[in-house]
Design a protein around this motif. Structure first.
Motif, PDB file in Angstrom:
ATOM      1  N   GLY A 240      -6.961   5.195   2.499  1.00  0.00           N
ATOM      2  CA  GLY A 240      -7.107   4.032   3.363  1.00  0.00           C
ATOM      3  C   GLY A 240      -7.257   4.425   4.810  1.00  0.00           C
ATOM      4  O   GLY A 240      -7.657   5.547   5.150  1.00  0.00           O
TER       5      GLY A 240
ATOM      6  N   SER B 249      -2.420   6.284  -1.430  1.00  0.00           N
ATOM      7  CA  SER B 249      -3.730   5.747  -1.710  1.00  0.00           C
ATOM      8  C   SER B 249      -4.648   6.133  -0.553  1.00  0.00           C
ATOM      9  O   SER B 249      -4.195   6.622   0.486  1.00  0.00           O
TER      10      SER B 249
ATOM     11  N   ASP C  80       0.842  -1.189   0.000  1.00  0.00           N
ATOM     12  CA  ASP C  80       0.000   0.000   0.000  1.00  0.00           C
ATOM     13  C   ASP C  80       0.882   1.245   0.000  1.00  0.00           C
ATOM     14  O   ASP C  80       2.026   1.218   0.471  1.00  0.00           O
TER      15      ASP C  80
END
Length: 571
Positions: free
Chosen positions: A337, A335, A198
Motif C-alpha cells: 500500500g 499488505s 490494513d
C-alpha cells in the motif's frame, strides 16, 4: 411461534447478516437438507444467485467469482458427500488466498453416526484448509440463537476478508420439516458493521528496507501473483523510484498496461535468461526483494538457492510467509500500500548491473517475438494469441504447460490484458469452472480460457453451469492428446511405461461437447489456420476453439528457442 416461523426467522437472519457484511454473490447446488437457506437466498432481492448442480464444479465457480471481485462469495450445498465435493476448491482458496463462505447444511445431531442417509461427520470437515469453522445451532426459540447467528456470520465474513484472504466454513443443521414462509423483508440487524484494518509494516521494518536498498550494489525485485485488491499504482511508484531490475511474473499483471516511465525496468524473460550459466554469473545479487507469491519459474528458484543472496526480503500479508526456497533473511509483515512511499533510500545500484539485465531482456524478447515466424507449436499459438487479443481482455490459464507458455511468451505490452490462474495448489482440477465463475465477476471484459485437453476433460462438467446462467467465454483447448508437461521432465527419458503413466493419451476430440452445450465450435488442425479464429466474428456467447498440436514438436521448438537465446547471450 410454530416450527415453520422459527425456521423462517433463522434462515432470513443468516441472509440478512451476510448482506449486512457485504456479501452479494451466492452459488447454490440444489439439495434437500439445504432447502430452507436456498429458499431464503432465492427469495431475497439484491443478491446475485448462481446455480451449478455439480458441487465440485460449483465450488470452483464460486472461487472464480471471488477472484474476479476480490470479495467473499457464499457456497451452499446439502449434507453428505455434497459437502466433501467442495474440498478441492477450498484447498485452492486457502493457498490462493481467496475469500469463500462455505455453508454446508447438515442432519441434526440425533441423526449423526447412526446410519442415517446422507449423514457424514461434517464438523471441521475441511480441517486446517479453512481459516475458521463454526457449528451453528439447531433453529429454536432461545433468545440467544439469533444474536449468535448474526455475530458468527459477521465474524466469518470478517475473517474471510482479513489478509490473507481465505475460506471459512459454517455447518448448519436442520430438522424436518424444511419449508419456510417466504418474506419480502429481511429482519433488522442489531450488529451493524465490522471494519477490517490494513496491515502496515512497523517503522523498524521500513527503516530496514530503506537501509538495505541504500547499501545494495547488485539487486533485483521479484513480483509474483499479488493479493486480491492490490493497488498496482503503489507498486509502479515504487518501481520508478527504485530503478532496479524488476522480475515480473505474468500473474502479477505488471507485464501489461505498463506506465511508459517504468517499462525500462521490467524483466519478463528471466526464466529463459536464468537457464544460461554465463548470464547467471554476471547477475549474482547482493539483495533480492520479493512481493507476492513465488513465481512459476523453476529456474528462478534454482538461481536463488544457488546464489543465496546476502539479503532476501519477503514482504507478505501472512505471518506464515511463503519461502519455498528457504533463502529469506528478512520478513516484513504487511499488505502492499501507500507505505511504500515512506521507503527512503540512496540508490547505490551499479549501473552496469541494470544494463546486464536490460541487454539480456532485449535479446530474449527479440527471439520470443520472432518465434511465430518459424515455429508452429503450442508456444507459437500462445504468442499469436497474445498478439491478437483485443485490449480489455482477461485470460484464465490452466496449470501445467499453458501457464508456463504464457509466462514465456507474454512480453511487456501497453495493452490492457490481464492473466489469472489457480496457482494456490497448482492443480488442473476445476480450471474451467473457475474461469466461468471469473467471467461472471467481470462481465464487461472479454474472457478467454487457455487449457490443455486433460484439464478440459477433468472439468468438463463445468459447462453445466452455462445452462443456468448466461456465460460469455472463449475456451481454447490445446489438444496434444495427453499430458504435455511430462515431455519436459525426467520421466520422458524412460521410454518404458511413459505413455501409459504420464503421456496418458485419450484420442478424444471435443466437437460433440461443444454441440451438447450449444457452443460455437472452431477446429484448428494446423498453425496456419489460426487466422480463421482471429478473423472470425463470434456467432455465439460460448465458443470452443480446439487446436491440435504435437507434444514432441512442442519440446523441440521450445528447446530451440532457449538455445537461440543462449547463443546470443554468449556472444
Amino acid at each position: 411461534m410454530n416450527e415453520r416461523e422459527i425456521l423462517t426467522n433463522y434462515v432470513y437472519k443468516v441472509v440478512a447478516s451476510l448482506m449486512q457484511n457485504g456479501v452479494q454473490d451466492i452459488v447454490i447446488s440444489p439439495g434437500s437438507r439445504s432447502t430452507p437457506l436456498a429458499y431464503a437466498f432465492a427469495s431475497t432481492k439484491n443478491l446475485n444467485i448462481y446455480r451449478q448442480v455439480d458441487e465440485r464444479s460449483a465450488a470452483f465457480f464460486a472461487l472464480g467469482i471471488a477472484k474476479a471481485k476480490g470479495q467473499p462469495v457464499v457456497l451452499l450445498c446439502t449434507s453428505g458427500t455434497a459437502a466433501a465435493n467442495y474440498y478441492p476448491a477450498i484447498v485452492e482458496a486457502k493457498y490462493a488466498r481467496v475469500p469463500l463462505i462455505v455453508i454446508t447444511a447438515d442432519r441434526p445431531h440425533e441423526l449423526r453416526e447412526v446410519g442415517a442417509p446422507q449423514a457424514i461427520n461434517q464438523i471441521n470437515l475441511y480441517g486446517e484448509h479453512v481459516k475458521w469453522a463454526a457449528e451453528f445451532p439447531i433453529p429454536d426459540e432461545a433468545k440467544q440463537t439469533l444474536p449468535y447467528i448474526e455475530r458468527h456470520v459477521a465474524r466469518g465474513v470478517s475473517i474471510a476478508k482479513t489478509a490473507p484472504y481465505g475460506p471459512v466454513h459454517f455447518n448448519v443443521p436442520f430438522r424436518e420439516p424444511l419449508l419456510i414462509e417466504f418474506s419480502s423483508e429481511l429482519p433488522n440487524q442489531t450488529f451493524k458493521s465490522a471494519f477490517v484494518g490494513d496491515i502496515s509494516p512497523s517503522k523498524e521494518a521500513i527503516q530496514l528496507l530503506s537501509s538495505v536498498i541504500s547499501e545494495t550494489e547488485k539487486g533485483f525485485v521479484i513480483i509474483g501473483e499479488l493479493a486480491l485488491g492490490t493497488d498496482l499504482q503503489h507498486m509502479w511508484s515504487f518501481v520508478r523510484k527504485l530503478q532496479w531490475p524488476i522480475l515480473v511474473e505474468s500473474l502479477s499483471n505488471m507485464r501489461t498496461n505498463i506506465p511508459e516511465d517504468c517499462q525500462q525496468y521490467i524483466i519478463s524473460t528471466y526464466d529463459a535468461l536464468l537457464k544460461n550459466q554465463s548470464f547467471k554469473n554476471k547477475v549474482v545479487p547482493d539483495t533480492v526483494i520479493r512481493f507476492g507469491a513465488q513465481p512459476v519459474s523453476k529456474f528462478l528458484s534454482i538461481f536463488l538457492t544457488e546464489t543465496m543472496p546476502k539479503n532476501f526480503i519477503v514482504v507478505d500479508e501472512d505471518p506464515m510467509f511463503r519461502d519455498s526456497t528457504a533463502v529469506s533473511t528478512h520478513f516484513i509483515h504487511s499488505s502492499l500500500g501507500h507505505w511504500l512511499n515512506d521507503v527512503q533510500f540512496n540508490n547505490s545500484l551499479e549501473s552496469n548491473y541494470l544494463n546486464e539485465w536490460q541487454k539480456a531482456e532485449k535479446i530474449a524478447t527479440k527471439h520470443i517475438k520472432e518465434y511465430v515466424q518459424y515455429e508452429t507449436d503450442e508456444g507459437a499459438v500462445v504468442r499469436k494469441l497474445l498478439e491478437n487479443l483485443p485490449t480489455q481482455s482477461d485470460i484464465f490459464v490452466s496449470s501445467s504447460m499453458p501457464i508456463r507458455d504464457i509466462d514465456t511468451f507474454l512480453t511487456p505490452t501497453e495493452k490492457d490484458i490481464q492473466i489469472f490462474a489457480n496457482r494456490g495448489a497448482n492443480g488442473i482440477d476445476g480450471v474451467m469452472s473457475t474461469a466461468l465463475g471469473f467471467s461472471q465477476g467481470r462481465p464487461n471484459r472479454e474472457m478467454y480460457l487457455l487449457i490443455g485437453d486433460l484439464a478440459f476433460l477433468h472439468d468438463v462438467n463445468a459447462l453445466i453451469a452455462t445452462r443456468y446462467q448466461q456465460c460469455n467465454i472463449t475456451v481454447i483447448v490445446l489438444n496434444n492428446d495427453g499430458g504435455g508437461i511430462f515431455s519436459y521432465l525426467s520421466q520422458s527419458s524412460v521410454e518404458q511405461y511413459y505413455e501409459e503413466l504420464f503421456g496418458t493419451p485419450t484420442a478424444l476430440q471435443f466437437k460433440d461437447v461443444a454441440n451438447m452445450y450449444d457452443m460455437e465450435y472452431i477446429q484448428i488442425d494446423s498453425y496456419n489456420e489460426l487466422n480463421i479464429f482471429f478473423d472470425k466474428e463470434n456467432e455465439k456467447p460460448l465458443r470452443l476453439v480446439e487446436i491440435f498440436t504435437d507434444r514432441q514438436q512442442n519440446v523441440t521448438a521450445h528447446r530451440k528457442l532457449w538455445q537461440q537465446i543462449h547463443a546470443e547471450l554468449e556472444q
